[in-house]
Design a protein around this motif. Structure first.
Motif, PDB file in Angstrom:
ATOM      1  N   THR A  72       0.927  -1.263  -0.085  1.00 57.36           N
ATOM      2  CA  THR A  72       0.139  -0.025  -0.143  1.00 57.36           C
ATOM      3  C   THR A  72       1.036   1.409   0.001  1.00 57.36           C
ATOM      4  O   THR A  72       1.940   1.393   0.791  1.00 57.36           O
ATOM      5  CB  THR A  72      -0.841   0.033   1.123  1.00 57.36           C
ATOM      6  OG1 THR A  72      -1.844  -1.198   1.120  1.00 57.36           O
ATOM      7  CG2 THR A  72      -1.764   1.305   1.474  1.00 57.36           C
ATOM      8  N   TRP A 143       6.824   1.142  -8.583  1.00 61.09           N
ATOM      9  CA  TRP A 143       5.445   1.434  -8.528  1.00 61.09           C
ATOM     10  C   TRP A 143       4.564   0.092  -8.861  1.00 61.09           C
ATOM     11  O   TRP A 143       3.431   0.255  -8.243  1.00 61.09           O
ATOM     12  CB  TRP A 143       5.270   2.667  -9.692  1.00 61.09           C
ATOM     13  CG  TRP A 143       3.953   2.947 -10.055  1.00 61.09           C
ATOM     14  CD1 TRP A 143       3.123   2.334 -11.344  1.00 61.09           C
ATOM     15  CD2 TRP A 143       2.729   3.678  -9.249  1.00 61.09           C
ATOM     16  NE1 TRP A 143       1.707   3.068 -11.024  1.00 61.09           N
ATOM     17  CE2 TRP A 143       1.734   3.519 -10.190  1.00 61.09           C
ATOM     18  CE3 TRP A 143       2.947   4.471  -8.025  1.00 61.09           C
ATOM     19  CZ2 TRP A 143       0.519   4.531  -9.857  1.00 61.09           C
ATOM     20  CZ3 TRP A 143       1.657   4.851  -7.858  1.00 61.09           C
ATOM     21  CH2 TRP A 143       0.484   5.031  -8.642  1.00 61.09           C
ATOM     22  N   GLU A 144       5.017  -0.842  -9.496  1.00 60.92           N
ATOM     23  CA  GLU A 144       4.505  -1.810  -9.887  1.00 60.92           C
ATOM     24  C   GLU A 144       4.058  -2.705  -8.811  1.00 60.92           C
ATOM     25  O   GLU A 144       3.284  -3.611  -8.663  1.00 60.92           O
ATOM     26  CB  GLU A 144       5.206  -2.736 -10.945  1.00 60.92           C
ATOM     27  CG  GLU A 144       6.233  -3.318 -10.521  1.00 60.92           C
ATOM     28  CD  GLU A 144       7.504  -2.382 -10.482  1.00 60.92           C
ATOM     29  OE1 GLU A 144       8.785  -2.782 -10.142  1.00 60.92           O
ATOM     30  OE2 GLU A 144       7.265  -1.051 -11.026  1.00 60.92           O
ATOM     31  N   TYR A 146       2.804  -1.993  -5.822  1.00 57.02           N
ATOM     32  CA  TYR A 146       1.741  -1.132  -4.888  1.00 57.02           C
ATOM     33  C   TYR A 146       0.402  -1.718  -5.616  1.00 57.02           C
ATOM     34  O   TYR A 146       0.120  -1.363  -6.835  1.00 57.02           O
ATOM     35  CB  TYR A 146       1.964   0.119  -4.735  1.00 57.02           C
ATOM     36  CG  TYR A 146       2.859   0.449  -3.881  1.00 57.02           C
ATOM     37  CD1 TYR A 146       3.087   0.469  -2.456  1.00 57.02           C
ATOM     38  CD2 TYR A 146       4.085   1.052  -4.835  1.00 57.02           C
ATOM     39  CE1 TYR A 146       4.206   0.694  -1.907  1.00 57.02           C
ATOM     40  CE2 TYR A 146       5.338   1.375  -4.001  1.00 57.02           C
ATOM     41  CZ  TYR A 146       5.417   0.943  -2.697  1.00 57.02           C
ATOM     42  OH  TYR A 146       6.557   1.546  -1.958  1.00 57.02           O
ATOM     43  N   ASP A 147      -0.402  -2.432  -4.919  1.00 57.33           N
ATOM     44  CA  ASP A 147      -1.985  -2.786  -5.259  1.00 57.33           C
ATOM     45  C   ASP A 147      -2.871  -1.641  -4.940  1.00 57.33           C
ATOM     46  O   ASP A 147      -3.858  -1.522  -5.428  1.00 57.33           O
ATOM     47  CB  ASP A 147      -2.310  -4.214  -4.703  1.00 57.33           C
ATOM     48  CG  ASP A 147      -1.506  -5.239  -5.437  1.00 57.33           C
ATOM     49  OD1 ASP A 147      -0.961  -5.137  -6.406  1.00 57.33           O
ATOM     50  OD2 ASP A 147      -1.614  -6.406  -4.683  1.00 57.33           O
ATOM     51  N   THR A 148      -2.660  -1.081  -3.414  1.00 54.06           N
ATOM     52  CA  THR A 148      -3.522  -0.038  -2.977  1.00 54.06           C
ATOM     53  C   THR A 148      -2.965   1.296  -3.114  1.00 54.06           C
ATOM     54  O   THR A 148      -1.801   1.295  -2.476  1.00 54.06           O
ATOM     55  CB  THR A 148      -4.135  -0.591  -1.807  1.00 54.06           C
ATOM     56  OG1 THR A 148      -4.534  -1.792  -1.919  1.00 54.06           O
ATOM     57  CG2 THR A 148      -5.139   0.464  -1.314  1.00 54.06           C
ATOM     58  N   VAL A 149      -3.457   2.250  -3.799  1.00 54.01           N
ATOM     59  CA  VAL A 149      -2.926   3.615  -3.605  1.00 54.01           C
ATOM     60  C   VAL A 149      -4.057   4.564  -3.024  1.00 54.01           C
ATOM     61  O   VAL A 149      -4.903   4.609  -3.749  1.00 54.01           O
ATOM     62  CB  VAL A 149      -2.435   4.016  -4.869  1.00 54.01           C
ATOM     63  CG1 VAL A 149      -1.748   5.410  -4.800  1.00 54.01           C
ATOM     64  CG2 VAL A 149      -1.560   3.029  -5.565  1.00 54.01           C
ATOM     65  N   PHE A 173      -2.228   3.452 -13.462  1.00 52.61           N
ATOM     66  CA  PHE A 173      -3.051   2.887 -12.563  1.00 52.61           C
ATOM     67  C   PHE A 173      -3.667   1.420 -12.703  1.00 52.61           C
ATOM     68  O   PHE A 173      -4.602   1.103 -11.855  1.00 52.61           O
ATOM     69  CB  PHE A 173      -3.994   4.121 -11.794  1.00 52.61           C
ATOM     70  CG  PHE A 173      -3.680   5.115 -11.201  1.00 52.61           C
ATOM     71  CD1 PHE A 173      -3.418   5.107  -9.851  1.00 52.61           C
ATOM     72  CD2 PHE A 173      -3.168   6.086 -12.038  1.00 52.61           C
ATOM     73  CE1 PHE A 173      -2.804   6.131  -8.869  1.00 52.61           C
ATOM     74  CE2 PHE A 173      -2.546   7.239 -11.223  1.00 52.61           C
ATOM     75  CZ  PHE A 173      -2.300   7.095 -10.144  1.00 52.61           C
ATOM     76  N   LYS A 176      -4.684  -1.349 -10.113  1.00 56.79           N
ATOM     77  CA  LYS A 176      -4.553  -0.817  -8.707  1.00 56.79           C
ATOM     78  C   LYS A 176      -5.986  -0.274  -8.120  1.00 56.79           C
ATOM     79  O   LYS A 176      -6.621   0.304  -8.694  1.00 56.79           O
ATOM     80  CB  LYS A 176      -3.760   0.447  -8.608  1.00 56.79           C
ATOM     81  CG  LYS A 176      -2.434  -0.047  -9.078  1.00 56.79           C
ATOM     82  CD  LYS A 176      -1.090   1.291  -8.838  1.00 56.79           C
ATOM     83  CE  LYS A 176      -0.059   0.930  -9.483  1.00 56.79           C
ATOM     84  NZ  LYS A 176       0.786  -0.444  -8.870  1.00 56.79           N
ATOM     85  N   GLY A 203      -7.781   1.617 -13.035  1.00 59.66           N
ATOM     86  CA  GLY A 203      -7.669   1.484 -11.896  1.00 59.66           C
ATOM     87  C   GLY A 203      -9.192   1.388 -11.378  1.00 59.66           C
ATOM     88  O   GLY A 203     -10.055   2.023 -11.932  1.00 59.66           O
TER      89      GLY A 203
END
Length: 231
Positions: A72, A143-144, A146-149, A173, A176, A203
């Motif tokens: 995250t 950046w790749e 992260y599943d949740t932003v 995104f 994500k 996303g």
């Protein structure tokens, strides 16, 4: 005289026979030792063949070098520090990483004076072409992974502060889950989240949350826990 001569001859023959026998034994001893010595010096070293290969030598590669995923990230732009505080509360609640959006030309307190028609934000509000704000960087390391932003920003004239747009338009995104949040003294979230989602074009953007500038950490943590992201 003849008897003595015969005895000497026999003695000489016996001595010669013994010498020949000893010489033969010595030669045989040397011949039997040579193969053993040769075998020791010529035997191959199989230590490398019997050792297990390192993980990096396997066909599948080193698992430690593969993207972790499932992480995250809390991204935020903060003009006066209020959004930064909320971003920190979210990161503490989830053990998340943070990334600050920084404009290449920082906004001063005079720039942020929206009551002044000639201030920077007022001019940018009136002329949309001026809202393309350059950033020091929009690139997030790994950046790749992260599943949740989370994306946080102050509200400017009912929308997200425009440095946020610069970050969103510069990143992909896809795949994500994105959760917007904002800080303001009076304005609500409005359509800021929807507009950012349209700008991203990818996303899964969830409904966001607005926080007052004086929000407590406990209130932010309660909101985060209600999202069900802890496990």
């Amino acid at each position: 005289m003849k008897k003595q001569t015969i005895k000497k001859s026999l003695s000489g023959l016996l001595a010669l026979a013994m010498l020949l026998a000893l010489a033969a034994c010595g030669q045989q001893s040397q011949q039997t030792q040579t193969p053993s010595q040769s075998q020791q010096t010529q035997a191959p070293d199989n230590s490398q063949e019997t050792q297990a290969p390192e993980p990096s030598q396997t066909e599948d590669g080193d698992p430690s070098e593969e993207p972790e995923g499932g992480k995250t990230l809390v991204v935020y732009y903060s003009a006066t520090g209020s959004t930064e505080a909320v971003a920190g509360y979210i990161a503490d609640a989830l053990g998340a990483d943070t990334f600050e959006i920084v404009s290449a030309e920082p906004y001063t307190s005079e720039d942020l004076d929206w009551t002044n028609a000639d201030s920077r934000v007022s001019r940018e509000h009136d002329d949309e072409s001026l809202r393309d704000v350059p950033l020091t960087t929009a690139e997030v390391e790994n950046w790749e992974d992260y599943d949740t932003v989370f994306i946080g920003y102050p509200i400017w004239w009912g929308i997200a502060a425009w440095p946020t747009d610069s970050f969103v338009s510069a990143n992909d995104f896809t795949g994500k889950t994105v959760i917007p949040f904002c800080t303001s003294s009076s304005s609500g979230l409005g359509e800021s989240g929807e507009l950012l989602a349209e700008l991203a074009g990818a996303g899964e953007w969830l409904e966001g949350q607005r926080f007052r500038s004086s929000v407590t950490q406990a209130d932010v943590t309660d909101w985060v826990n209600g999202l069900g992201l802890n496990g």
